[in-house]
Design an enzyme around this catalytic site. Structure first.
Site, mmCIF file in Angstrom:
data_model
loop_
_atom_site.group_PDB
_atom_site.id
_atom_site.type_symbol
_atom_site.label_atom_id
_atom_site.label_comp_id
_atom_site.label_asym_id
_atom_site.label_seq_id
_atom_site.Cartn_x
_atom_site.Cartn_y
_atom_site.Cartn_z
ATOM 1 N N THR A 96 38.405 46.542 51.757
ATOM 2 C CA THR A 96 39.342 45.896 52.674
ATOM 3 C C THR A 96 40.669 46.646 52.614
ATOM 4 O OG1 THR A 96 40.366 44.372 51.092
ATOM 5 C CG2 THR A 96 38.282 43.660 52.106
ATOM 6 N N TYR A 124 48.821 40.167 39.540
ATOM 7 C CA TYR A 124 47.637 39.864 40.341
ATOM 8 C C TYR A 124 46.608 39.098 39.514
ATOM 9 C CZ TYR A 124 43.752 40.547 43.581
ATOM 10 O OH TYR A 124 42.702 40.338 44.452
ATOM 11 N N ASN A 179 41.806 31.917 51.393
ATOM 12 C CA ASN A 179 41.571 33.342 51.187
ATOM 13 C C ASN A 179 42.830 34.208 51.164
ATOM 14 O OD1 ASN A 179 39.635 35.641 51.117
ATOM 15 N ND2 ASN A 179 40.543 36.112 53.099
ATOM 16 N N LYS A 195 45.224 35.193 40.060
ATOM 17 C CA LYS A 195 43.826 34.895 40.353
ATOM 18 C C LYS A 195 43.181 34.056 39.252
ATOM 19 C CE LYS A 195 43.556 36.811 44.385
ATOM 20 N NZ LYS A 195 43.272 35.985 45.583
#
Length: 203
Positions: free
Chosen positions: A132, A97, A34, A101
């Site tokens: 988050t 990013y 994670n 991913k």
């Protein structure tokens, strides 16, 4: 019965860190990979150092942690990797990013094929927006919060209403529950899959 646990803090992109971790691992039944960092800038304005920072944590770290898990996972074990809808849908300002991913998604698929002969299942989850602290590292979000008088929750809620058909982002607890499903026997025939959990953002 409580499961034994060991906390080993370190840089997930550092191979030496994983050598230490592996020295403590004897058997895994499940693994959740994670670790990740955020980034946001147009390709033309992205410094190479920033590209490497994001790829080091999000992709190198995913590979090293996946390698350690594949070496110690028990037969019929299961794993879940946290990817992102940014690895599927392109948006301006997400090159580092998104590329990292997308790489995580492919890693999960390759690992699923490699693990299948032992009954090891490997899946990825691709969340959209999740409430988050990772948002707090994004300059555009800090600007949005400032525009809402410092009210972070209001800024996030307004952004979610504009971005998703369901009009909200997921909570960390909801994503954790979906990961638990992927790891469970209820998902016994699911491997190499990418569970999209984005409130309809990618429609």
């Amino acid at each position: 019965m409580a499961c034994p646990s060991i906390r080993i803090a370190g840089d997930v992109s550092n191979e030496a860190h994983w050598a230490e971790v592996e020295s403590h691992l004897t058997r895994l039944d499940h693994a959740v990979l994670n670790a990740g960092v955020a980034s946001g800038s147009a390709i033309g304005q992205t410094e190479f150092a920033e590209w490497r920072r994001v790829l080091a944590t999000n992709l190198d770290g995913a590979f090293l942690s996946l390698r350690a898990a594949m070496r110690t996972i028990a037969d019929n074990g299961s794993m879940a990797l946290t990817a992102s809808i940014s690895g599927i849908r392109a948006e301006p300002g997400t090159a580092a990013y998104g590329a990292s991913k997308a790489g995580v998604i492919q890693l999960a698929k390759v690992a699923a094929k490699e693990g299948a002969p032992r009954g090891v299942r490997v899946n990825a989850i691709a969340p959209g927006g999740v409430d988050t602290p990772i948002w707090d590292d994004m300059p555009f979000f800090r600007g949005l919060v400032d525009g809402h008088g410092g009210d972070r929750a209001a800024a996030l809620a307004d952004m979610a209403k504009m971005a998703t058909p369901l009009g909200r982002y997921a909570t960390a607890e909801e994503i954790a529950g979906q990961i638990a499903f992927l790891l469970s026997d209820a998902a016994a025939t699911i491997t190499g899959a990418v569970l999209t959990s984005d409130g309809g953002y990618s429609l």
